[in-house]
Write an enzyme that holds these catalytic residues in place. Structure first.
Site, mmCIF file in Angstrom:
data_model
loop_
_atom_site.group_PDB
_atom_site.id
_atom_site.type_symbol
_atom_site.label_atom_id
_atom_site.label_comp_id
_atom_site.label_asym_id
_atom_site.label_seq_id
_atom_site.Cartn_x
_atom_site.Cartn_y
_atom_site.Cartn_z
ATOM 1 N N SER A 289 47.567 -14.566 20.847
ATOM 2 C CA SER A 289 48.512 -13.946 19.469
ATOM 3 C C SER A 289 48.396 -15.202 18.557
ATOM 4 O O SER A 289 48.173 -16.184 19.137
ATOM 5 C CB SER A 289 49.954 -13.706 20.033
ATOM 6 O OG SER A 289 50.698 -14.076 18.971
ATOM 7 N N SER A 290 48.537 -14.932 17.176
ATOM 8 C CA SER A 290 48.607 -15.925 16.381
ATOM 9 C C SER A 290 49.649 -16.972 16.495
ATOM 10 O O SER A 290 49.594 -18.030 16.045
ATOM 11 C CB SER A 290 48.736 -15.419 14.668
ATOM 12 O OG SER A 290 49.883 -14.771 14.645
ATOM 13 N N CYS A 291 50.826 -16.670 17.387
ATOM 14 C CA CYS A 291 51.907 -17.455 17.556
ATOM 15 C C CYS A 291 51.498 -18.698 18.230
ATOM 16 O O CYS A 291 52.333 -19.541 18.432
ATOM 17 C CB CYS A 291 52.951 -16.812 17.973
ATOM 18 S SG CYS A 291 53.000 -16.375 19.931
ATOM 19 N N TYR B 182 57.082 -17.616 24.898
ATOM 20 C CA TYR B 182 55.949 -16.728 25.042
ATOM 21 C C TYR B 182 54.621 -17.286 24.265
ATOM 22 O O TYR B 182 53.421 -17.103 25.049
ATOM 23 C CB TYR B 182 56.218 -15.675 23.805
ATOM 24 C CG TYR B 182 55.191 -14.387 23.421
ATOM 25 C CD1 TYR B 182 55.117 -13.548 24.356
ATOM 26 C CD2 TYR B 182 54.473 -14.567 22.697
ATOM 27 C CE1 TYR B 182 54.150 -12.539 24.308
ATOM 28 C CE2 TYR B 182 53.463 -13.541 22.160
ATOM 29 C CZ TYR B 182 53.333 -12.555 23.059
ATOM 30 O OH TYR B 182 52.366 -11.537 22.933
ATOM 31 N N LYS C 251 51.049 -17.925 26.275
ATOM 32 C CA LYS C 251 49.435 -17.456 25.741
ATOM 33 C C LYS C 251 48.868 -18.508 25.813
ATOM 34 O O LYS C 251 47.554 -18.529 25.931
ATOM 35 C CB LYS C 251 49.832 -16.862 24.301
ATOM 36 C CG LYS C 251 50.515 -15.664 24.062
ATOM 37 C CD LYS C 251 49.639 -14.360 24.714
ATOM 38 C CE LYS C 251 50.411 -12.950 24.768
ATOM 39 N NZ LYS C 251 49.369 -11.895 25.712
ATOM 40 N N HIS D 37 57.986 -4.508 13.961
ATOM 41 C CA HIS D 37 57.265 -5.390 13.194
ATOM 42 C C HIS D 37 57.217 -4.829 11.741
ATOM 43 O O HIS D 37 57.697 -3.682 11.566
ATOM 44 C CB HIS D 37 55.816 -5.520 13.643
ATOM 45 C CG HIS D 37 55.671 -6.508 14.802
ATOM 46 N ND1 HIS D 37 54.688 -5.940 15.960
ATOM 47 C CD2 HIS D 37 56.400 -7.484 15.352
ATOM 48 C CE1 HIS D 37 54.808 -6.935 16.752
ATOM 49 N NE2 HIS D 37 55.814 -7.690 16.480
HETATM 50 N N1 LIG Z 1 50.940 -5.563 18.464
HETATM 51 C C1 LIG Z 1 50.778 -6.768 17.575
HETATM 52 O O1 LIG Z 1 50.813 -6.910 16.358
HETATM 53 C C2 LIG Z 1 50.041 -7.930 18.441
HETATM 54 C C3 LIG Z 1 49.638 -9.118 17.695
HETATM 55 C C4 LIG Z 1 48.860 -9.910 18.296
HETATM 56 C C5 LIG Z 1 48.796 -10.051 19.380
HETATM 57 N N2 LIG Z 1 49.019 -8.705 20.417
HETATM 58 C C6 LIG Z 1 48.746 -9.038 21.827
HETATM 59 O O2 LIG Z 1 47.904 -7.842 22.261
HETATM 60 C C7 LIG Z 1 48.423 -7.913 23.596
HETATM 61 C C8 LIG Z 1 48.763 -6.251 23.620
HETATM 62 O O3 LIG Z 1 49.970 -6.164 22.790
HETATM 63 P P1 LIG Z 1 50.497 -4.462 22.465
HETATM 64 O O4 LIG Z 1 51.030 -4.738 21.088
HETATM 65 O O5 LIG Z 1 49.550 -3.593 22.624
HETATM 66 O O6 LIG Z 1 51.800 -4.232 23.514
HETATM 67 P P2 LIG Z 1 52.531 -3.306 24.015
HETATM 68 O O7 LIG Z 1 52.229 -2.056 23.095
HETATM 69 O O8 LIG Z 1 53.887 -3.616 24.432
HETATM 70 O O9 LIG Z 1 51.460 -3.007 25.489
HETATM 71 C C9 LIG Z 1 51.575 -3.890 26.428
HETATM 72 C C10 LIG Z 1 51.487 -3.265 27.738
HETATM 73 O O10 LIG Z 1 51.398 -4.082 28.950
HETATM 74 C C11 LIG Z 1 52.106 -3.287 30.002
HETATM 75 N N3 LIG Z 1 52.931 -4.429 30.695
HETATM 76 C C12 LIG Z 1 53.499 -5.403 30.276
HETATM 77 N N4 LIG Z 1 54.072 -5.951 31.425
HETATM 78 C C13 LIG Z 1 53.425 -5.480 32.400
HETATM 79 C C14 LIG Z 1 53.456 -5.984 33.804
HETATM 80 N N5 LIG Z 1 54.277 -6.859 34.518
HETATM 81 N N6 LIG Z 1 52.711 -5.090 34.877
HETATM 82 C C15 LIG Z 1 52.075 -4.064 34.236
HETATM 83 N N7 LIG Z 1 51.843 -3.509 33.152
HETATM 84 C C16 LIG Z 1 52.825 -4.515 31.998
HETATM 85 C C17 LIG Z 1 53.269 -2.388 29.393
HETATM 86 O O11 LIG Z 1 53.621 -1.460 30.101
HETATM 87 P P3 LIG Z 1 55.122 -1.266 29.872
HETATM 88 O O12 LIG Z 1 55.552 -0.821 28.401
HETATM 89 O O13 LIG Z 1 55.179 0.197 30.919
HETATM 90 O O14 LIG Z 1 55.978 -2.326 30.309
HETATM 91 C C18 LIG Z 1 52.390 -2.043 28.000
HETATM 92 O O15 LIG Z 1 51.571 -0.782 28.472
HETATM 93 C C19 LIG Z 1 49.458 -8.643 23.968
HETATM 94 O O16 LIG Z 1 48.679 -9.801 24.481
HETATM 95 C C20 LIG Z 1 49.870 -9.292 22.456
HETATM 96 O O17 LIG Z 1 50.398 -10.603 22.403
HETATM 97 C C21 LIG Z 1 49.718 -7.894 19.606
#
Ligand SMILES: NC(=O)c1ccc[n+]([C@@H]2O[C@H](COP(=O)([O-])OP(=O)(O)OC[C@H]3O[C@@H](n4cnc5c(N)ncnc54)[C@H](OP(=O)(O)O)[C@@H]3O)[C@@H](O)[C@H]2O)c1
Length: 332
Positions: A112-114, A141, A145, A188
């Protein structure tokens, strides 16, 4: 159809916004669905080392996309810092180490950008990593990362030549699109504004007031572009990836390449939603950092560019919101 030449791919976090987009992208590119492995959180707890070990030892994927993470906004990060650092460290450590043990050659870690310092020069270059203090609200967090990047690098450095380990990292900017979180209090800026303009249109509200001055500049990338970039980076020949990375500076930024003000974003969303009332600002509320933009020129130099213009992407996001999140219209 089972094509033995297609790599067996595990997408961790496939129900999340990014993981689901990666699965869509792989399938759209013709990757056979039966060569993609997924497990829900209920089926596989990624913080449990023994469970991850047994799963990877049995399935032996060729590639792992690490899109599972505990993610949340400022409030969640402030309220549950222990969970944010522990869960993310454990998920990464288990997946990287057990992938190595199971003979996984290629892994892509999503950060992530953070990870960049609060006061990093803009646009933020990959070299800004570990050059200053992090934003305190999501420091636990961000530390997890950064550890994820360093895990990948350390396994490459120790086991790259001997075991063919090639673990890469990509750092996305702010993402939006299908599968986003539209929670009224904990989402967000893009999904929050989509919901607010939708509700203002439905209720006939004359004004939508933005938090702060509306002048901060932010960058937004459609999640389908992020998924395309992830598959692109995973599949780059190692010699090509190495052209823009270093053994101890191995991550690549993934951004849209330009930013816009929160006010301009709000005007675009209002247009997409069809809200015709006024947009006001509330300068008494804090703005946050004046500008946050990734420098994605290294990835661009490797041949990747985003393809989804903001207004088009927002129209798709609004269609997804209407389908999955909008309250059904009540007859008058
Ligand atoms: N969304 C953004 O704007 C953004 C921006 C920059 C970077 N990212 C990065 O992209 C990645 C994915 O983000 P996202 O937005 O797709 O998040 P998300 O929609 O919350 O998806 C994360 C997934 O991981 C699963 N998960 C979390 N903890 C787990 C565990 N202990 N065991 C098994 N599964 C687990 C969650 O399942 P449950 O929901 O069932 O817990 C969920 O399906 C992250 O690393 C995030 O930092 C996202």
């Amino acid at each position: 159809m089972n094509n033995p030449k297609s790599p067996l791919i595990y997408v961790a976090g496939h129900r999340g916004m990014v993981g689901s987009a990666i699965v869509r992208r792989l399938v759209a590119q013709g990757h056979p669905a039966d060569r993609i492995i997924t497990r829900t959180h209920a089926e596989l707890e990624l913080t449990e080392q023994a469970a991850v070990r047994a799963f990877l030892a049995k399935e032996k994927p060729d590639q792992v996309y690490l899109a599972a993470a505990k993610v949340g906004g400022i409030h969640a990060n402030n309220s549950y810092p222990a969970e944010f650092i522990y869960d993310n460290l454990m998920v990464e450590a288990n997946l990287v180490h057990e992938s190595f043990r199971a003979g996984v050659g290629k892994l892509l870690f999503l950060g992530s950008s953070c990870i960049y310092p609060k006061l990093a020069a803009q646009p933020m270059n990959e070299d800004a990593l570990l050059t200053g203090k992090l934003e305190p609200t999501n420091e636990p967090y961000a530390i997890a990362k950064i550890a994820g990047i360093k895990l990948c690098e350390s396994y490459n450095r120790q086991y790259g030549a001997s075991h063919g380990v090639d673990y890469r990292s990509v750092m996305p900017t702010n993402l939006y699109g299908p599968g986003d979180n539209y929670h009224p209090q904990n989402s967000h800026v893009v999904p929050a504004l989509i919901r607010r303009f939708h509700e203002a249109k439905a209720s006939g509200a004359p004004t939508v007031t933005l938090w702060g001055t509306g002048t901060p500049l932010r960058e937004f990338l459609h999640v389908d572009d992020m998924a395309a970039a992830s598959v692109f980076v995973m599949n780059l020949p190692k010699a090509v990836y190495d052209q823009q990375t270093q053994p101890m500076q191995s991550h690549l930024n993934v951004g849209f390449g330009s930013d816009l003000s929160i006010r301009a974003l709000a005007e675009t969303i209002a247009r997409v939603v069809g809200y015709t009332g006024a947009i006001a600002v509330d300068p008494a509320q804090p703005d946050g950092t004046p500008r946050k933009l990734m420098d994605s020129r290294r990835l661009n130099a490797l041949g990747w560019q985003p393809s989804i213009p903001l207004e088009q992407g927002l129209a798709g996001a609004y269609a997804d919101f209407l389908q999955h999140h909008a309250a059904p219209a009540h007859p008058a």
